[in-house]
Design a protein around this motif. Structure first.
Motif, PDB file in Angstrom:
ATOM      1  N   HIS A   1     -11.663  14.373  15.025  1.00 16.51           N
ATOM      2  CA  HIS A   1     -12.287  13.673  13.885  1.00 16.51           C
ATOM      3  C   HIS A   1     -13.274  12.644  14.447  1.00 16.51           C
ATOM      4  N   PRO A   2     -14.459  13.073  14.844  1.00 14.85           N
ATOM      5  CA  PRO A   2     -15.367  12.204  15.604  1.00 14.85           C
ATOM      6  C   PRO A   2     -16.092  11.137  14.791  1.00 14.85           C
ATOM      7  N   ASN A   3     -15.939  11.122  13.464  1.00 14.92           N
ATOM      8  CA  ASN A   3     -16.780  10.233  12.649  1.00 14.92           C
ATOM      9  C   ASN A   3     -16.029   9.097  11.959  1.00 14.92           C
ATOM     10  N   PHE A   4     -14.741   8.964  12.156  1.00 10.23           N
ATOM     11  CA  PHE A   4     -14.025   7.905  11.440  1.00 10.23           C
ATOM     12  C   PHE A   4     -14.082   6.593  12.217  1.00 10.23           C
ATOM     13  N   ASP A   5     -13.938   5.487  11.500  1.00  5.74           N
ATOM     14  CA  ASP A   5     -13.850   4.157  12.121  1.00  5.74           C
ATOM     15  C   ASP A   5     -12.392   3.725  12.263  1.00  5.74           C
ATOM     16  N   LEU A   6     -11.621   3.946  11.206  1.00  6.64           N
ATOM     17  CA  LEU A   6     -10.229   3.489  11.157  1.00  6.64           C
ATOM     18  C   LEU A   6      -9.387   4.581  10.507  1.00  6.64           C
ATOM     19  N   ALA A   7      -8.183   4.811  11.031  1.00 14.49           N
ATOM     20  CA  ALA A   7      -7.286   5.838  10.481  1.00 14.49           C
ATOM     21  C   ALA A   7      -5.994   5.212   9.979  1.00 14.49           C
ATOM     22  N   LEU A   8      -5.539   5.671   8.812  1.00 15.88           N
ATOM     23  CA  LEU A   8      -4.282   5.234   8.214  1.00 15.88           C
ATOM     24  C   LEU A   8      -3.398   6.452   7.986  1.00 15.88           C
ATOM     25  N   THR A   9      -2.099   6.221   7.859  1.00 21.41           N
ATOM     26  CA  THR A   9      -1.189   7.319   7.549  1.00 21.41           C
ATOM     27  C   THR A   9      -0.709   7.194   6.105  1.00 21.41           C
ATOM     28  N   PHE A  10      -0.599   8.339   5.428  1.00 21.99           N
ATOM     29  CA  PHE A  10      -0.245   8.343   4.011  1.00 21.99           C
ATOM     30  C   PHE A  10       0.940   9.258   3.750  1.00 21.99           C
ATOM     31  N   ARG A  11       1.571   9.046   2.589  1.00 25.43           N
ATOM     32  CA  ARG A  11       2.705   9.853   2.149  1.00 25.43           C
ATOM     33  C   ARG A  11       2.617   9.993   0.636  1.00 25.43           C
ATOM     34  N   ASN A  12       3.415  10.862   0.098  1.00 26.67           N
ATOM     35  CA  ASN A  12       3.416  11.102  -1.346  1.00 26.67           C
ATOM     36  C   ASN A  12       4.326  10.085  -2.029  1.00 26.67           C
ATOM     37  N   ASN A  13       3.823   8.867  -2.151  1.00 26.26           N
ATOM     38  CA  ASN A  13       4.573   7.774  -2.757  1.00 26.26           C
ATOM     39  C   ASN A  13       3.603   7.003  -3.636  1.00 26.26           C
ATOM     40  N   LYS A  14       3.795   7.035  -4.926  1.00 24.17           N
ATOM     41  CA  LYS A  14       2.826   6.465  -5.860  1.00 24.17           C
ATOM     42  C   LYS A  14       2.620   4.973  -5.653  1.00 24.17           C
ATOM     43  N   ALA A  15       3.701   4.212  -5.463  1.00 25.17           N
ATOM     44  CA  ALA A  15       3.595   2.759  -5.345  1.00 25.17           C
ATOM     45  C   ALA A  15       3.143   2.324  -3.950  1.00 25.17           C
ATOM     46  N   GLN A  16       3.606   3.030  -2.918  1.00 27.88           N
ATOM     47  CA  GLN A  16       3.296   2.664  -1.532  1.00 27.88           C
ATOM     48  C   GLN A  16       2.850   3.896  -0.751  1.00 27.88           C
ATOM     49  N   PRO A  17       1.679   4.421  -1.038  1.00 30.71           N
ATOM     50  CA  PRO A  17       1.235   5.657  -0.386  1.00 30.71           C
ATOM     51  C   PRO A  17       0.839   5.479   1.077  1.00 30.71           C
ATOM     52  N   LEU A  18       0.556   4.246   1.506  1.00 31.32           N
ATOM     53  CA  LEU A  18       0.079   4.004   2.865  1.00 31.32           C
ATOM     54  C   LEU A  18       1.103   3.209   3.661  1.00 31.32           C
ATOM     55  N   ASN A  19       1.325   3.635   4.907  1.00 27.92           N
ATOM     56  CA  ASN A  19       2.262   2.926   5.780  1.00 27.92           C
ATOM     57  C   ASN A  19       1.473   2.224   6.877  1.00 27.92           C
ATOM     58  N   SER A  20       1.757   0.955   7.080  1.00 30.60           N
ATOM     59  CA  SER A  20       0.995   0.151   8.033  1.00 30.60           C
ATOM     60  C   SER A  20       1.516   0.249   9.458  1.00 30.60           C
ATOM     61  N   GLY A  21       2.535   1.075   9.686  1.00 29.62           N
ATOM     62  CA  GLY A  21       3.128   1.178  11.015  1.00 29.62           C
ATOM     63  C   GLY A  21       2.301   1.947  12.011  1.00 29.62           C
ATOM     64  N   PHE A  22       1.168   2.530  11.565  1.00 29.03           N
ATOM     65  CA  PHE A  22       0.299   3.294  12.470  1.00 29.03           C
ATOM     66  C   PHE A  22      -1.139   3.163  11.966  1.00 29.03           C
ATOM     67  N   ILE A  23      -1.988   2.492  12.738  1.00 31.19           N
ATOM     68  CA  ILE A  23      -3.400   2.320  12.397  1.00 31.19           C
ATOM     69  C   ILE A  23      -4.213   2.592  13.656  1.00 31.19           C
ATOM     70  N   ALA A  24      -5.132   3.550  13.577  1.00 38.22           N
ATOM     71  CA  ALA A  24      -5.973   3.883  14.731  1.00 38.22           C
ATOM     72  C   ALA A  24      -7.391   3.373  14.503  1.00 38.22           C
ATOM     73  N   VAL A  25      -8.021   2.874  15.556  1.00 36.68           N
ATOM     74  CA  VAL A  25      -9.384   2.344  15.479  1.00 36.68           C
ATOM     75  C   VAL A  25     -10.217   2.948  16.613  1.00 36.68           C
ATOM     76  N   ARG A  26     -11.355   3.541  16.250  1.00 36.47           N
ATOM     77  CA  ARG A  26     -12.257   4.066  17.273  1.00 36.47           C
ATOM     78  C   ARG A  26     -12.851   2.905  18.076  1.00 36.47           C
TER      79      ARG A  26
END
Length: 384
Positions: free
Chosen positions: A223-248
Motif C-alpha cells: 500500500h504505497p500511498n497511505f500516510d497513516l494506517a488504522l485497524t478496524f472491526r465490525n463494531n458500530k460504537a467502537q469500530p477502530l482500535n488504537s492498539g496498532f497505528i502505522a505511519v509511513r
C-alpha cells in the motif's frame, strides 16, 4: 389414650435415632473421601497452558491445526521493503510508583507455569514477551519504548531504546498521554529528517501486549500511498482500535499523520475526557473518521483493507482480523482463528496467555509458530 401416646413417642424416638445414624454415616464417608484425596482442589486455578481441540476445524477460512502445527497458513510474508527502508516499533510503557511499593506483596502475585510474578514483574514479563515476539518475526526492526522520564524503567535489549517524554502517565490519563506522546515522537522525528535527510524508517505504534507473528513490512510496500494506517472491526460504537497505528516514514506522511493525531487529541480532550482512562482514544478516532462527509461506515463490516482521505491524510484501514486479532476468552472458542493473522492482541487478562504462549514456544524446538498454541488453549477464562 396414654398407651397410644407412649407408642407414638417410641416410634418418634426410633425415627430420630435413624436420622442421626444416617447423618453420621454420611459425614464420616465425606470425611474419609477427603482423607483419601487430600490433594484434590476443585477450585484450584490452572497455572499453565492446557492444549485442547482447536476451534474452526473444517472451516476453509479458518486456521487448521494438527497439534501445534498449522496446516493451511501461508508462508511468512516478505517485507517487500527496499534497502533504504526499515521499520521501528513504538510503544508507551511505564511503571507506577504504587506498583514499586508493592513488589513484595505476595497477595498480588500471579503464577504462570513455574514462575511467580508480582505486579512489576508481571508488567516487565509482558514487555519482554512483546520484544521477543518482534525480534523473532522481524529481527532487523528497532523498538522505542516511550516512557515517563521519572519512571524507574531499565531495559537492556539489542535494538531497543528508551525514549523519555514528559507528560501525565497516571492510570487515569495514560490513554490521553499516549496520543500526546505519539505526536511529540513524530514531531521529533520530522525535525531530524528536515535537518539531515536519511534512509526512511516507517513507524508502527502498538500496545505492549501484542505479539507480532509475521513480517509487517509488506503493509508499506503493498500500500504505497497511505500516510497513516488504522485497524478496524465490525463494531458500530467502537469500530477502530488504537492498539496498532502505522505511519509511513516520509516527511510528508509524518506531517500528515501528526496533524491527524492532533485532531484526534482535540476531539478526545473536548468530547471524551470522561473516558480518558479507557476507550476515549478509540471513540475520538471513530468520531474524526466518521465526521468525513459521506464516509461509508458499512465498509467496517467486511474484513478487507481500504483507503480514505480524512482531512488531507491518506488513511489505510486494515482489518483487526489480521493485524489486531484478539483471542476470545478461551482462545480457541467461537469460530476459530482467521487465516494469516499477523498480529495478536492479548488484551486484559489474556496477557497470561501471551506469557504462556511465549514460554511454550521458546522452550520447544518443533513448533514453527505459536498460532496453534493460542488457538488450542483450553482455558475458559484467564486470571491475570
Amino acid at each position: 389414650m396414654k398407651i397410644f401416646s407412649g407408642w407414638h413417642r417410641f416410634i418418634f424416638g426410633l425415627l430420630l435415632l435413624f436420622i442421626l445414624i444416617h447423618m453420621y454415616s454420611v459425614m464420616d464417608m465425606y470425611k474419609n473421601s477427603k482423607m483419601e484425596v487430600p490433594h484434590k482442589q476443585l477450585n484450584k486455578k490452572l497455572d499453565h497452558l492446557i492444549l485442547g481441540p482447536a476451534a474452526g476445524k473444517g472451516l476453509s477460512n479458518r486456521l487448521q491445526c494438527e497439534g501445534t502445527k498449522a496446516l493451511n497458513r501461508t508462508h511468512a510474508s516478505n517485507s517487500g521493503l527496499s534497502l533504504d527502508e526499515s521499520i521501528a516499533f513504538v510503544t508507551v510503557f511505564t511503571i507506577y510508583n504504587s506498583s514499586l511499593n508493592n513488589v513484595n506483596d505476595k497477595s498480588s502475585s500471579t503464577v504462570v507455569g513455574n514462575a511467580s510474578y508480582n505486579k512489576v514483574d508481571r508488567s516487565m514479563a509482558v514487555l519482554n514477551a512483546f520484544i521477543n515476539f518482534i525480534q523473532v518475526a522481524m529481527p532487523q526492526s528497532k523498538l522505542f519504548i516511550v516512557t515517563d522520564p521519572v519512571s524507574d524503567l531499565s531495559v537492556h535489549r539489542n535494538r531497543v531504546s528508551l525514549y523519555p517524554i514528559d507528560g501525565e502517565y497516571s492510570r487515569d490519563k495514560l490513554m490521553l498521554q499516549r496520543i500526546r506522546s505519539y505526536i511529540i515522537f513524530l514531531e521529533t522525528k520530522l525535525q531530524k529528517l528536515h535537518q539531515k535527510p536519511r534512509n526512511i524508517t516507517h513507524y508502527i505504534f502498538t500496545d505492549s501486549d501484542i505479539a507480532v507473528v509475521d513480517d509487517l513490512g509488506h503493509i508499506f510496500s503493498d500500500h504505497p500511498n497511505f500516510d497513516l494506517a488504522l485497524t478496524f472491526r465490525n463494531n458500530k460504537a467502537q469500530p477502530l482500535n488504537s492498539g496498532f497505528i502505522a505511519v509511513r516514514g516520509t516527511p510528508d506522511s509524518i506531517l500528515r499523520a501528526k496533524l491527524f493525531l492532533q485532531e484526534v487529541l482535540k476531539i478526545y480532550s473536548s468530547k471524551y475526557l470522561k473516558a480518558s482512562r479507557m476507550l476515549g482514544d478509540q471513540l475520538a478516532l471513530a468520531w474524526v473518521v466518521k465526521s468525513k462527509p459521506h464516509f461509508d461506515a458499512s465498509r467496517f463490516a467486511k474484513p478487507q483493507a481500504f483507503s480514505e482521505d480524512i482531512s488531507g491524510t491518506s488513511v489505510l484501514f486494515l482489518p483487526c482480523a489480521l493485524y489486531n486479532w484478539t483471542p476470545p476468552e478461551g482462545a480457541g472458542q467461537f469460530h476459530g482463528m482467521p487465516l494469516d493473522v499477523k498480529v495478536v492482541h492479548f488484551k486484559g487478562s489474556r496477557k497470561r496467555l501471551m506469557l504462556e504462549s511465549w514460554n511454550f514456544f521458546s522452550s520447544s524446538t518443533d513448533i514453527e509458530d505459536m498460532l496453534c498454541l493460542i488457538l488450542g488453549s483450553g482455558r475458559t477464562k484467564y486470571d491475570f
